[in-house]
Design a protein around this motif. Sequence first.
Motif, mmCIF file in Angstrom:
data_model
loop_
_atom_site.group_PDB
_atom_site.id
_atom_site.type_symbol
_atom_site.label_atom_id
_atom_site.label_comp_id
_atom_site.label_asym_id
_atom_site.label_seq_id
_atom_site.Cartn_x
_atom_site.Cartn_y
_atom_site.Cartn_z
ATOM 1 N N VAL A 115 0.824 -1.260 -0.134
ATOM 2 C CA VAL A 115 0.044 0.089 -0.134
ATOM 3 C C VAL A 115 0.898 1.268 -0.077
ATOM 4 C CG1 VAL A 115 -1.476 1.478 1.366
ATOM 5 C CG2 VAL A 115 -2.024 -1.112 1.359
ATOM 6 N N LEU A 116 2.107 1.362 0.789
ATOM 7 C CA LEU A 116 2.808 2.569 0.961
ATOM 8 C C LEU A 116 3.487 2.711 -0.442
ATOM 9 C CD1 LEU A 116 3.853 2.098 4.603
ATOM 10 C CD2 LEU A 116 2.151 3.685 3.804
ATOM 11 N N LEU A 119 1.183 4.319 -2.787
ATOM 12 C CA LEU A 119 1.070 5.559 -2.594
ATOM 13 C C LEU A 119 2.070 6.583 -2.818
ATOM 14 C CD1 LEU A 119 -0.803 7.497 -0.673
ATOM 15 C CD2 LEU A 119 0.471 7.080 1.217
ATOM 16 N N ALA A 129 9.108 2.376 -0.102
ATOM 17 C CA ALA A 129 8.186 2.092 1.142
ATOM 18 C C ALA A 129 9.321 2.385 2.429
ATOM 19 C CB ALA A 129 7.550 0.924 1.307
ATOM 20 N N PHE A 137 -1.916 3.455 9.514
ATOM 21 C CA PHE A 137 -1.925 4.182 8.163
ATOM 22 C C PHE A 137 -2.213 5.478 8.424
ATOM 23 C CE2 PHE A 137 -2.902 -0.148 6.597
ATOM 24 C CZ PHE A 137 -1.894 -0.383 5.746
ATOM 25 N N ALA A 141 -2.652 7.239 2.965
ATOM 26 C CA ALA A 141 -2.635 5.649 2.901
ATOM 27 C C ALA A 141 -3.995 5.086 3.134
ATOM 28 C CB ALA A 141 -1.777 4.985 3.854
#
Length: 320
Positions: A115-116, A119, A129, A137, A141
């Motif tokens: 996810v990071l 992002l 990341a 988060f 995020a």
Amino acid sequence: MVNEGSAKTRERRDRDRSTAPKQGVLHQGVLGGAKLNPFGDLHTLQHLSARFARGLRGVFEPLLRQEVRCWAEPLVVQRFTDYRAERSDALTAWLPLIMTPGMAQALCIMDGKFVLEMLDMFFGGTGAAPHVLPSEFSPAAEAMVARIGQMIATPLKTAWEPMARFDFLPTRVEVNPAMIVDLDGEDAMIVTRFGIAAGNAKPVFLDLVYPVSALKPHAPSLTAKVVGKSAEPDPAWRNELTRAAMNVRFPIRSVLAEPVVKLTMLMDLKPGDVIPITISGDVPVMVGNNRLGCGTVGTSNGFAAIQLTSITRFDEGFAA
């Protein structure tokens, strides 16, 4: 996933198959306990997962800005508490997806590092990341996870259409699965896992987890061995159906005039009285309660008739 790795990287996530029940096995648990998987072989769900995997490319390629490979791994049925124990303690996104109609919820689970990385790419970075992941988060995020949930909802709905018409509505992401309401550790879950890899990079995995209780109404479809497109209709049957439809009869009528009189005149009417009418140049021609078109009153072969001057197109709603 963003940083390149060895070309020999394994693209299958290792599972402890000694403790996780295999697809289609009726896991008994303790003596006298309820069956963990009441369905048997989930052929259809495996097929739907393969359909969904093909749709994932359109979700992640724009986010990762490169071509990716997506695949579905063999599904597993296990208790939610066992699934949680199988995952690492690292930052993880747990996104409930409300399945409508009804109020059952599936789960979309993604590694926090993935996810990071997305992002960072979303804001123009290289997909890096932090080496030490945070414990929760950031709002940005969380918004990214919600965005991904909305993006996968459409291909997920499309994948399920051959069996059931579900809509998937993402809600609030959680980092602690214990905070997810209406979900108990002893609940039986069907775990579908999807691999996502770009080039020689190490693959990442996205899990979709369905409660067994939510899919019980669809048990006959889930265990079917054949799922595919409907067969083409037989030409002879289609011709007979068309011929029968063309012989259906409809009543046609025309309204020549609709005079309006006062109530006093209506009360005084008696046999022999004359009600004046005016016939316009074009009178409406009706089929049932629908207007077919307009026509002019006349005669044909000694019979009263109406010559159509215009026809209403029912499919488009305007006069031809």
